[in-house]
Design a protein around this motif. Structure first.
Motif, PDB file in Angstrom:
ATOM      1  N   LYS A 129       0.844  -1.199   0.000  1.00 29.92           N
ATOM      2  CA  LYS A 129       0.000   0.000   0.000  1.00 29.92           C
ATOM      3  C   LYS A 129       0.876   1.244   0.000  1.00 29.92           C
ATOM      4  O   LYS A 129       2.049   1.210   0.381  1.00 29.92           O
ATOM      5  N   GLU A 138       5.166  -3.256   1.371  1.00 28.19           N
ATOM      6  CA  GLU A 138       4.412  -4.453   1.761  1.00 28.19           C
ATOM      7  C   GLU A 138       3.838  -4.295   3.168  1.00 28.19           C
ATOM      8  O   GLU A 138       4.508  -3.800   4.069  1.00 28.19           O
ATOM      9  N   PHE A 139       2.578  -4.732   3.335  1.00 30.82           N
ATOM     10  CA  PHE A 139       1.968  -4.652   4.668  1.00 30.82           C
ATOM     11  C   PHE A 139       1.283  -5.942   5.100  1.00 30.82           C
ATOM     12  O   PHE A 139       0.937  -6.096   6.266  1.00 30.82           O
ATOM     13  N   ALA A 140       1.051  -6.879   4.194  1.00 28.74           N
ATOM     14  CA  ALA A 140       0.349  -8.104   4.590  1.00 28.74           C
ATOM     15  C   ALA A 140       0.620  -9.220   3.598  1.00 28.74           C
ATOM     16  O   ALA A 140       0.960  -8.973   2.436  1.00 28.74           O
ATOM     17  N   THR A 182     -10.157  -2.833   9.489  1.00 27.59           N
ATOM     18  CA  THR A 182      -8.972  -2.091   9.053  1.00 27.59           C
ATOM     19  C   THR A 182      -8.023  -3.033   8.327  1.00 27.59           C
ATOM     20  O   THR A 182      -8.092  -4.261   8.489  1.00 27.59           O
ATOM     21  N   LEU A 183      -7.103  -2.465   7.543  1.00 26.07           N
ATOM     22  CA  LEU A 183      -6.118  -3.288   6.827  1.00 26.07           C
ATOM     23  C   LEU A 183      -5.202  -4.044   7.789  1.00 26.07           C
ATOM     24  O   LEU A 183      -4.647  -5.093   7.438  1.00 26.07           O
ATOM     25  N   GLU A 184      -5.035  -3.526   8.999  1.00 29.58           N
ATOM     26  CA  GLU A 184      -4.187  -4.204   9.984  1.00 29.58           C
ATOM     27  C   GLU A 184      -4.752  -5.571  10.376  1.00 29.58           C
ATOM     28  O   GLU A 184      -4.027  -6.430  10.877  1.00 29.58           O
ATOM     29  N   GLU A 185      -6.050  -5.769  10.154  1.00 29.11           N
ATOM     30  CA  GLU A 185      -6.681  -7.044  10.500  1.00 29.11           C
ATOM     31  C   GLU A 185      -6.510  -8.101   9.411  1.00 29.11           C
ATOM     32  O   GLU A 185      -6.964  -9.236   9.576  1.00 29.11           O
ATOM     33  N   THR A 187      -4.879 -10.771   8.119  1.00 31.08           N
ATOM     34  CA  THR A 187      -3.885 -11.757   8.514  1.00 31.08           C
ATOM     35  C   THR A 187      -4.221 -13.107   7.877  1.00 31.08           C
ATOM     36  O   THR A 187      -5.376 -13.356   7.504  1.00 31.08           O
TER      37      THR A 187
END
Length: 314
Positions: A129, A138-140, A182-185, A187
Motif C-alpha cells: 500500500k 508491503e503490509f500483509a 482495518t487493513l491491519e486485520e 492476517t
C-alpha cells in the motif's frame, strides 16, 4: 438493498451454453501492445488506474518458458504501453489493485520453493500500500497456497475480503468472504477462516474473484473466473461475474461474460493453456458498455468491449 436469490450450481458447460444462447453484442477485441521489456510476454494485466494524474496498467512480465515473473507498471506512449520511468517493479505474478481510504492497495502472487515437495513451487498473495505507486510498501501476506484474495472498501464502512482456499476446505478452489474493519486485520488466519459461498462450483471445477466493484445500491459486483480441465488435461478459464450482498450474504448465479473465441487469435504459453481468459479488470462506462481487460492464453493481454454486466443489479 436488493436480496439476491441463488439457483443451483452450474458447470462450465452449462454456463457456456447459456452464454452462447444469449448472443449479446460483444466486441471488438484489441490486443494491447507492450514495448520495452525485451522478448518477454506481458499478460494477466489489471485494468488501467490513475496514479499521479496518469493512466497506468500493471502487468505480469515473464519469459515464455518460465513462471518467474515481475510486475511492471506501464504507461501509454504513441499507442504502445511502455514501462513507466522510475517506477518500481515487484517479483510477483498477476497484479491487482484497489483503493481503500484513498490509498492505493496493490497485490500479487509471490512464488517460492515448496517447503515439502522437491522441485515444486509454493505461492501466496502479497499486499502493498501507499499514496502512489512510488510509495508502495508491503503490509500483509495471505495464507500459503492461496491466490485470488481481493479487498474492497465497503460503502457502510469496513473492508470486504474475498478469499479462495484450496485443498481440504476449498477443493480445487472456491470463493469465500469475510469482513474486517482495518487493513491491519488482514492476517492469514482471518483469511483462512472466511466462510465459503456455497453452491458456486462443482468439485471438479474451480474459480476465484479478480476484481470487486461497489455498485450504486451497495451490492458488490464480483468479476472473476471459473475454470475446468477437459479429458486431455487442457485448462479452460472463463471470465464470469456475480453480485454479492455484503449485508445479508446472498449472491446471484455466476454468469459468463466472454470466451476465448471472442478475442483476437494469438500465441499460448503451453498447448494446455490455449482456452484461457484471465479476468484482469473491468472499466464500466456511462453508455451501458464496459471494457474487459484480460490475460489471454498466459501469453498476451487484450481488451474487449462488452455490455456492462453489473448494470442490471443496480
Amino acid at each position: 438493498m436488493a436480496v439476491l436469490s441463488k439457483g443451483k450450481v452450474k458447470t462450465c458447460g452449462q454456463l457456456l451454453q447459456e452464454f452462447e444462447e444469449k448472443a449479446t453484442s460483444i466486441g471488438p477485441a484489441q490486443k494491447l501492445v507492450f514495448d520495452g521489456v525485451g522478448e518477454r510476454d506481458v499478460y494477466n494485466i489489471a485494468a488501467p488506474f490513475e496514479d499521479e494524474g496518469e493512466l497506468v496498467i500493471a502487468g505480469r512480465v515473464e519469459e515464455r518458458d518460465s513462471e518467474h515473473s515481475s510486475v511492471y507498471f506501464f504507461v501509454e506512449r504513441d499507442g504502445k504501453w511502455v514501462p513507466r520511468e522510475g517506477a518500481p517493479t515487484f517479483e510477483l505474478q498477476d497484479p491487482f489493485f484497489t483503493f481503500i481510504k484513498g490509498e492505493l492497495v496493490l497485490g500479487g502472487v509471490q512464488i517460492f520453493p515448496h517447503p515439502e515437495i522437491e522441485d515444486a513451487l509454493g505461492w501466496r498473495t502479497v499486499f502493498l500500500k501507499g499514496g502512489s505507486i512510488s510509495e508502495l510498501t508491503e503490509f500483509a501476506k495471505g495464507p500459503d497456497g492461496m491466490k485470488d484474495i481481493r479487498l474492497v472498501e465497503l460503502p457502510t464502512g469496513g473492508i470486504g475480503v474475498f478469499t479462495r482456499p484450496q485443498g481440504e476446505k476449498g477443493g480445487r478452489g472456491k470463493i469465500g468472504y469475510t469482513k474486517i474493519e482495518t487493513l491491519e486485520e488482514l492476517t492469514p488466519s482471518v483469511v483462512d477462516a472466511a466462510p465459503l459461498l456455497e453452491g458456486q462450483f462443482i468439485e471438479d471445477e474451480w474459480g476465484g474473484a479478480n476484481e470487486i466493484h461497489v455498485l450504486k445500491n451497495g451490492l458488490l459486483g464480483v468479476l472473476g473466473h471459473i475454470a475446468s480441465f477437459d479429458e486431455e488435461g487442457n485448462r479452460h478459464y472463463y471470465p464470469m461475474i456475480f453480485a454479492y450482498n455484503p449485508e445479508d450474504g446472498t449472491y446471484s448465479d455466476i454468469e459468463l461474460i466472454a470466451t476465448r473465441s471472442r478475442f483476437e487469435d494469438g500465441p499460448a504459453k503451453r498447448p494446455d493453456l490455449v482456452d484461457v481468459v484471465f479476468s484482469g479488470g473491468l472499466v464500466r462506462k456511462e453508455n451501458g458498455r464496459a471494457t474487459l481487460y484480460a490475460g489471454i492464453s498466459d501469453a498476451e493481454a487484450q481488451k474487449l468491449e462488452i455490455p456492462d454486466p453489473f448494470s442490471k443489479f443496480e
